[in-house]
Scaffold this active site. Sequence first.
Site, PDB file in Angstrom:
ATOM      1  N   LYS A  94       0.852  -1.184   0.000  1.00  0.00           N
ATOM      2  CA  LYS A  94       0.000   0.000   0.000  1.00  0.00           C
ATOM      3  C   LYS A  94       0.890   1.237   0.000  1.00  0.00           C
ATOM      4  O   LYS A  94       1.739   1.394   0.873  1.00  0.00           O
ATOM      5  CB  LYS A  94      -0.898  -0.012   1.233  1.00  0.00           C
ATOM      6  CG  LYS A  94      -1.792   1.202   1.345  1.00  0.00           C
ATOM      7  CD  LYS A  94      -2.748   1.059   2.507  1.00  0.00           C
ATOM      8  CE  LYS A  94      -3.591   2.308   2.678  1.00  0.00           C
ATOM      9  NZ  LYS A  94      -4.516   2.168   3.812  1.00  0.00           N
TER      10      LYS A  94
ATOM     11  N   LYS B  43      -2.319  -1.526  -3.748  1.00  0.00           N
ATOM     12  CA  LYS B  43      -3.155  -0.320  -3.651  1.00  0.00           C
ATOM     13  C   LYS B  43      -2.302   0.925  -3.715  1.00  0.00           C
ATOM     14  O   LYS B  43      -1.301   0.983  -3.000  1.00  0.00           O
ATOM     15  CB  LYS B  43      -3.898  -0.378  -2.315  1.00  0.00           C
ATOM     16  CG  LYS B  43      -4.782   0.796  -2.032  1.00  0.00           C
ATOM     17  CD  LYS B  43      -5.369   0.661  -0.661  1.00  0.00           C
ATOM     18  CE  LYS B  43      -6.187   1.904  -0.373  1.00  0.00           C
ATOM     19  NZ  LYS B  43      -6.665   1.917   0.983  1.00  0.00           N
TER      20      LYS B  43
HETATM   21  C1  PBG Z   1      -6.510   3.727   5.506  1.00  0.00           C
HETATM   22  C2  PBG Z   1      -7.203   3.479   4.226  1.00  0.00           C
HETATM   23  C3  PBG Z   1      -7.043   4.225   3.070  1.00  0.00           C
HETATM   24  C4  PBG Z   1      -7.907   3.711   2.129  1.00  0.00           C
HETATM   25  C5  PBG Z   1      -8.548   2.634   2.699  1.00  0.00           C
HETATM   26  N1  PBG Z   1      -8.109   2.505   4.011  1.00  0.00           N
HETATM   27  C6  PBG Z   1      -6.100   5.266   2.677  1.00  0.00           C
HETATM   28  C7  PBG Z   1      -5.521   6.227   3.581  1.00  0.00           C
HETATM   29  O1  PBG Z   1      -6.216   7.125   4.070  1.00  0.00           O
HETATM   30  O2  PBG Z   1      -4.315   6.117   3.801  1.00  0.00           O
HETATM   31  C8  PBG Z   1      -8.050   4.287   0.751  1.00  0.00           C
HETATM   32  C9  PBG Z   1      -9.158   3.836  -0.065  1.00  0.00           C
HETATM   33  C10 PBG Z   1      -9.483   4.708  -1.198  1.00  0.00           C
HETATM   34  O3  PBG Z   1      -8.836   5.740  -1.476  1.00  0.00           O
HETATM   35  O4  PBG Z   1     -10.438   4.357  -1.892  1.00  0.00           O
HETATM   36  N2  PBG Z   1      -6.218   2.622   6.266  1.00  0.00           N
HETATM   37 ZN    ZN Z   2      -5.566   3.450   8.300  1.00  0.00          ZN
END
Ligand code: PBG
Ligand code: ZN
Length: 326
Positions: free
Chosen positions: A198, A251
């Site tokens: 991620k 991601k």
């Molecule tokens: C955080 C989280 C994020 C997303 C899902 N869980 C990103 C973040 O704020 O770092 C992003 C999902 C999206 O952008 O659709 N744990």
């Molecule tokens: Zn988070």
Amino acid sequence: MFPTHRPRRLRQTDTLRRMVREHQVTVNDLIYPLFAVPGEGVAQEVTSMPGVYQLSVDKIVEEAKEVRDLGIPAIILFGIPDNKDTEATGAWHDCGIVQKAATAVKAAVSDLTVIADTCLCEYTTHGHCGYLETGDLSGRVLNDPTLELLGKTAVSQAQAGADIIAPSGMMDGFVQAIRQALDAAGFTDTPILSYAAKYASAYYGPFRDAADSAPQFGDRRTYQMDPANGTEALKEVELDIQEGADMLMVKPALAYMDIIWRVKAITHLPVAAYNVSGEYSMVKAAALNGWIDEPQVVLETLTGFKRAGADLILTYHAKDAARWLG
Ligand code: PBG
Ligand code: ZN
């Protein structure tokens, strides 16, 4: 000289094209994200994500039925709690919003797979994905104290009925910590879908509106990955496999197609791609302006993820895509 080799021969008709088609996105590949909020009868559209709503638990249940009826196999739940604190109580409390939503959905739509996003950022006052030393103004996210909270969160989500646990905070050792906590609580059969690679991405902007989870200071670059790194993603993946992950996620998806491909090449586990909020919002904005053909662009994008090696796709387009796939 005329060419001898003529790839166009196999493109002449729809039937021929179907016969030689290499990749295909199906409804079985899709996972639909949902945002649960307190209250009743609440359906609040997210300004930066047209067509995406914050929903109270009763509305989540209605939505879950619709998703199941469209043939989509799974949802992933995010929660926006009443109260945020430094311990992220709302994440691991048995009466937490995701716990309530999971229980209600499983009671009403038992044949839908419920994935719980397991993280602290929606539940902490500071909006970071981990635990901070109290009064630490430098805002250092402490890795190991976070693991304990994540273990607790996962167990309470499983107890509430979540079928799959999806840790998204990029803490070192989080898969192992969660596996141990789940096993100790008797949830040996609950799979872990790890957000393995991620990245610290600007494409999460609209999600942070939807989940009210923007960090109040600093950024996430001490735990999420540097977008410039590719090989490091393989290290993250390798560790998560060793720690017991059952599925792996990359991601965001669009700017990281190479990572999806490289991860798929080194693992036999299912690989999921998260088509994140910013990717969705850009398509919606262009479509609402009449600048692109939305169904075609979306299906082309989803097919691209499959071609890159994704087995599963988390996407806000899931319901529309299911309809367009007919
Ligand atoms: C955080 C989280 C994020 C997303 C899902 N869980 C990103 C973040 O704020 O770092 C992003 C999902 C999206 O952008 O659709 N744990
Ligand atoms: Zn988070």
